[in-house]
Design a protein around this motif. Sequence first.
Motif, PDB file in Angstrom:
ATOM      1  N   MET B 193       0.715  -1.025   0.032  1.00 62.05           N
ATOM      2  CA  MET B 193       0.009   0.055  -0.181  1.00 62.05           C
ATOM      3  C   MET B 193       0.873   1.210  -0.190  1.00 62.05           C
ATOM      4  O   MET B 193       0.628   2.261  -0.801  1.00 62.05           O
ATOM      5  CB  MET B 193      -0.977   0.002   1.102  1.00 62.05           C
ATOM      6  CG  MET B 193      -1.941  -1.011   1.227  1.00 62.05           C
ATOM      7  SD  MET B 193      -2.668  -1.098  -0.688  1.00 62.05           S
ATOM      8  CE  MET B 193      -4.241  -1.295  -0.436  1.00 62.05           C
ATOM      9  N   ILE B 194       1.851   1.213   0.811  1.00 58.29           N
ATOM     10  CA  ILE B 194       2.764   2.291   0.832  1.00 58.29           C
ATOM     11  C   ILE B 194       3.471   2.855  -0.267  1.00 58.29           C
ATOM     12  O   ILE B 194       3.504   3.704  -0.995  1.00 58.29           O
ATOM     13  CB  ILE B 194       3.824   2.273   2.025  1.00 58.29           C
ATOM     14  CG1 ILE B 194       3.240   1.876   3.517  1.00 58.29           C
ATOM     15  CG2 ILE B 194       4.989   3.267   1.863  1.00 58.29           C
ATOM     16  CD1 ILE B 194       3.138   3.285   4.177  1.00 58.29           C
ATOM     17  N   THR B 195       3.904   1.520  -0.977  1.00 60.05           N
ATOM     18  CA  THR B 195       4.535   1.759  -2.274  1.00 60.05           C
ATOM     19  C   THR B 195       3.551   2.268  -3.328  1.00 60.05           C
ATOM     20  O   THR B 195       4.013   3.238  -4.003  1.00 60.05           O
ATOM     21  CB  THR B 195       5.023   0.356  -2.783  1.00 60.05           C
ATOM     22  OG1 THR B 195       5.646  -0.343  -1.820  1.00 60.05           O
ATOM     23  CG2 THR B 195       5.973   0.396  -4.086  1.00 60.05           C
ATOM     24  N   ILE B 196       2.281   1.739  -3.464  1.00 60.98           N
ATOM     25  CA  ILE B 196       1.439   2.128  -4.493  1.00 60.98           C
ATOM     26  C   ILE B 196       1.084   3.806  -4.069  1.00 60.98           C
ATOM     27  O   ILE B 196       1.103   4.700  -5.063  1.00 60.98           O
ATOM     28  CB  ILE B 196       0.120   1.738  -4.123  1.00 60.98           C
ATOM     29  CG1 ILE B 196       0.084   0.079  -4.839  1.00 60.98           C
ATOM     30  CG2 ILE B 196      -1.069   2.078  -5.014  1.00 60.98           C
ATOM     31  CD1 ILE B 196      -0.954  -0.695  -4.625  1.00 60.98           C
ATOM     32  N   LEU B 197       1.235   4.106  -2.585  1.00 55.49           N
ATOM     33  CA  LEU B 197       1.043   5.627  -2.452  1.00 55.49           C
ATOM     34  C   LEU B 197       1.994   6.576  -2.836  1.00 55.49           C
ATOM     35  O   LEU B 197       1.762   7.390  -3.415  1.00 55.49           O
ATOM     36  CB  LEU B 197       0.774   5.508  -1.039  1.00 55.49           C
ATOM     37  CG  LEU B 197      -0.073   6.789  -0.560  1.00 55.49           C
ATOM     38  CD1 LEU B 197      -1.535   6.087  -0.534  1.00 55.49           C
ATOM     39  CD2 LEU B 197       0.186   7.169   1.070  1.00 55.49           C
ATOM     40  N   ILE B 198       3.463   5.830  -2.884  1.00 57.56           N
ATOM     41  CA  ILE B 198       4.264   6.824  -3.139  1.00 57.56           C
ATOM     42  C   ILE B 198       4.441   6.988  -4.905  1.00 57.56           C
ATOM     43  O   ILE B 198       4.645   7.922  -5.346  1.00 57.56           O
ATOM     44  CB  ILE B 198       5.741   5.925  -2.770  1.00 57.56           C
ATOM     45  CG1 ILE B 198       5.796   5.771  -1.393  1.00 57.56           C
ATOM     46  CG2 ILE B 198       7.054   6.521  -3.694  1.00 57.56           C
ATOM     47  CD1 ILE B 198       7.028   5.182  -0.844  1.00 57.56           C
ATOM     48  N   ILE B 199       3.892   5.772  -5.599  1.00 59.28           N
ATOM     49  CA  ILE B 199       3.812   6.070  -7.050  1.00 59.28           C
ATOM     50  C   ILE B 199       2.699   6.906  -7.258  1.00 59.28           C
ATOM     51  O   ILE B 199       2.845   7.697  -8.243  1.00 59.28           O
ATOM     52  CB  ILE B 199       3.627   4.493  -7.823  1.00 59.28           C
ATOM     53  CG1 ILE B 199       4.724   3.503  -7.529  1.00 59.28           C
ATOM     54  CG2 ILE B 199       3.098   4.506  -9.080  1.00 59.28           C
ATOM     55  CD1 ILE B 199       4.572   2.158  -7.874  1.00 59.28           C
TER      56      ILE B 199
END
Lengths: 257, 221
Positions: B193-199
């Motif tokens: 989730m965090i990674t998607i948020l960063i993207i």
Amino acid sequence: MINIRNVNKKFQTPDGEFDAVSSVSLDINEGDIYGVIGFSGAGKSTLLRMINLLEQPDSGEISVDGENMLSMSRKQLLQKRKSIGMIFQHFNLLTNRTVLDNVSFPLELAGASRTERKERALECLKTVDLLDKVNAYPATLSGGQKQRVAIARAITTQPKVLLCDEPTSAVDPQTKETILDYLKTINEALGITIVIVTHEMNVVNKICNKVAVMEQGKVVETFNLEENKDIKPRSVISKILFNESKESIQKGDVYVG
Amino acid sequence: MWDKIIPVLPEMKLALWQTFYMVTVSVILGVILGTLVGTLLYLTREGSLLKLPAFNLILNAFVNIFRSVPFLLLTIAIIPFTRLIVGTAIGTTAAIVPMTISCIPYFARLIESTFLEVNRGVIEAAESMGANRFQLVWKVLYSEARAGIANNITIVTVSFISYSTIVGIVGGGGIGDFAIRYGYNRYETEIMMITILIIIVIVQIVQSVGNLVVKKLDKRI
Ligand SMILES: Nc1ncnc2c1ncn2[C@@H]1O[C@H](COP(=O)(O)OP(=O)(O)OP(=O)(O)O)[C@@H](O)[C@H]1O
Ligand SMILES: [Mg+2]
């Protein structure tokens, strides 16, 4: 100054060949403001665009200032075009350049230095009274102002000839008068020969000394408007055009002549 | 949550760097070569400045072929070519090859349609001034199309941030690969989730900067 002999131009259309201009001959002298009038589709623009070879004629001869346009190399043609200015109905200014950069553009193409370009561009903008718009972008100008920029741009390279394709058809009647006044001024002050394509007789009446009437690709009649004060049109189309303009003069139409 | 994230931070940083590297290099190469192809597509059309209908037909076919191969398949299909170019088919640098190959026809199409919107009258006016073909392209076509070009670059950059998540398959690494490794293979949903948020944040930034540049370049209004 401009001699057109037996020029023909066909276009390929889905319905076969179409004669846009057929065996047209015209002689335009130095200092003339030569009108080419006719209804839509008569072939006026095609004829005008053949003078600087934006359109290649199928046959015939065209010479400008004594030079045969059709026997030139491409390089010579590009050089020659610098002595033939052109303006258009829809102005065709470079949208991402300021007024100054538009007007200096032809000199930039010719490789002139920055200072030389600027000096000359300002001179030309002065001719059309637009020194207050030097740093404006075309989108912020009125139609009349855009056409004045186009005129300034067309004269930067000190051409001998100015080709005008319906230069006043996209502006209001009052602005039209102003544009025509500027054209008259550059004709007189700079000695530039002007060819002006139009479908409006009042344009012809206001500034032209000669006019050719076109219909279906042919020049049906030419008139010298200086000598014969009393013009006797013979062809139907000329009668329509001349009578229309006479009637509107009688009606006191302010926009005519 | 933080206790899960902090240990993987160095790896995440590396993944972000890899994404940045792959996207930047492939978009720069793709934009340059795509502009070349798009310019040729535009110029060789019927009724354009260099009428070469046969050449146009062939180039069009090539562009269509490369446009129609799905990115994942393209990446695998060109492995021999990738090996030829960078010496290996595995790794971040190797991943740049399929990304660039895919970017060229994509950008070529985008820029071709941008060129088609340039007012022919303006080009004609420059022709009447005696501009040569090089000047017509360089000083008129590109200059008139510049806002559209900036917009196209924004579009491909955003697309290739997304495409870069696929090249994990050839060991390209990057933020997408990172998310798959933790989120999918190890069931660490929070990291995913965090990674998607960063993207999402990165894409937003790219798009906003792009819009700003377009606005600055566009003098039509
Ligand atoms: N590139 C072209 N291909 C096919 N037909 C053309 C082309 N250019 C012009 N024509 C046709 O040639 C004829 C003459 O066109 P032209 O533009 O010279 O007319 P015009 O007298 O300037 O008319 P208008 O007042 O509407 O500008 C028209 O019927 C037009 O449809
Ligand atoms: Mg016309």
